[in-house]
Design an enzyme around this catalytic site. Structure first.
Site, mmCIF file in Angstrom:
data_model
loop_
_atom_site.group_PDB
_atom_site.id
_atom_site.type_symbol
_atom_site.label_atom_id
_atom_site.label_comp_id
_atom_site.label_asym_id
_atom_site.label_seq_id
_atom_site.Cartn_x
_atom_site.Cartn_y
_atom_site.Cartn_z
ATOM 1 C CB ALA A 116 -0.886 -0.016 1.233
ATOM 2 C CB VAL A 162 4.878 1.035 4.094
ATOM 3 C CG1 VAL A 162 4.725 2.517 3.704
ATOM 4 C CG2 VAL A 162 4.067 0.717 5.337
ATOM 5 C CE LYS A 163 4.261 -0.629 -5.186
ATOM 6 N NZ LYS A 163 3.256 -0.716 -6.253
ATOM 7 C CB ILE A 164 8.728 4.233 0.306
ATOM 8 C CG1 ILE A 164 8.181 3.830 1.683
ATOM 9 C CG2 ILE A 164 9.447 5.569 0.348
ATOM 10 C CD1 ILE A 164 7.503 4.910 2.467
#
Ligand code: G3P
Length: 216
Positions: free
Chosen positions: A57, A83-85
């Site tokens: 996400a 967590v997509k960064i």
């Protein structure tokens, strides 16, 4: 090789899961917008559908502290959340802080081996090299993946290579030949992988011969 499905459409995830094609899910702001439902609701629904499997996400902010706090909120939604960064300096600060907080990250929008090197050094769990978008501008995306895999092997990084922006079964074949850890695949590409004209021809021939024999 792990297959992640690149979608926020729950029905596609269900269908792919029935076929044994879902080791994880990746989403991005465009895919979430397409789903047409509130972001957190979509992520919770997907995590419920694939318990224990990583679900990426993506944060929206581009400032380190805000990315970090968004990441903490996303991680609270479910244990599956990764967590997509996006690849940028502030993103690397956020990745390092999230790792220290025990939260997995997937560094996205990676288009060069040195960007992938930075992601690994920041402690990313996964890196997403975008092959299709490189192909779109006439640069061989799979060459970049090969270089990333080699660099990670040279220094024994444990960041997983997650081939993204996949456009065809050939991207999957070459990724598997190279030993990429994961590919995230649109459902329609997964379906294309089952097709071959000789398979169709063979099924038709078997059925025709079978039916002819029944008539005798
Ligand atoms: O979700 C990340 C990546 O797979 C997006 O690919 O098709 O938008 O270039 P694409």
């Amino acid at each position: 090789m792990k297959f992640f499905i690149d979608t926020a459409e729950i029905e596609e995830i269900k269908q792919a899961n029935l076929r044994g094609w879902v080791d994880g899910v990746t989403t991005n702001p465009t895919l979430i917008a397409k789903a047409g439902k509130p972001f957190f609701d979509v992520i919770k629904e997907i995590c419920k559908e694939v318990p224990g499997k990583p679900v990426s996400a993506e944060v929206i902010s581009l400032k380190a502290d805000e990315m970090f706090s968004e990441g903490l909120e996303l991680a609270k939604l479910s244990d599956n959340v990764v967590v997509k960064i996006p690849m940028c300096e502030d993103g690397m600060i956020a990745v390092k802080k999230l790792k220290a907080a025990g939260i997995r990250t997937n560094v996205t929008l990676v288009f060069s081996p040195v960007q992938a090197l930075l992601a690994a050094k920041a402690g990313a769990s996964m890196v997403s090299p975008f092959v299709g978008r490189l192909d779109d501008i006439g640069i061989e995306g799979m060459d970049m993946v090969s270089q990333v895999i080699q660099i990670y092997q040279n220094y024994d990084f444990d960041t997983e290579v997650l081939v993204a922006s996949v456009r065809s079964p050939m991207h999957i074949q070459i990724s598997a030949e190279m030993g990429a850890d994961i590919a995230t695949i649109p459902f329609k590409v997964m379906q294309q992988m089952t097709n071959h004209p000789l398979t169709d021809k063979g099924i038709k021939m078997f059925l025709d011969d079978w039916n002819k024999a029944q008539k005798k």
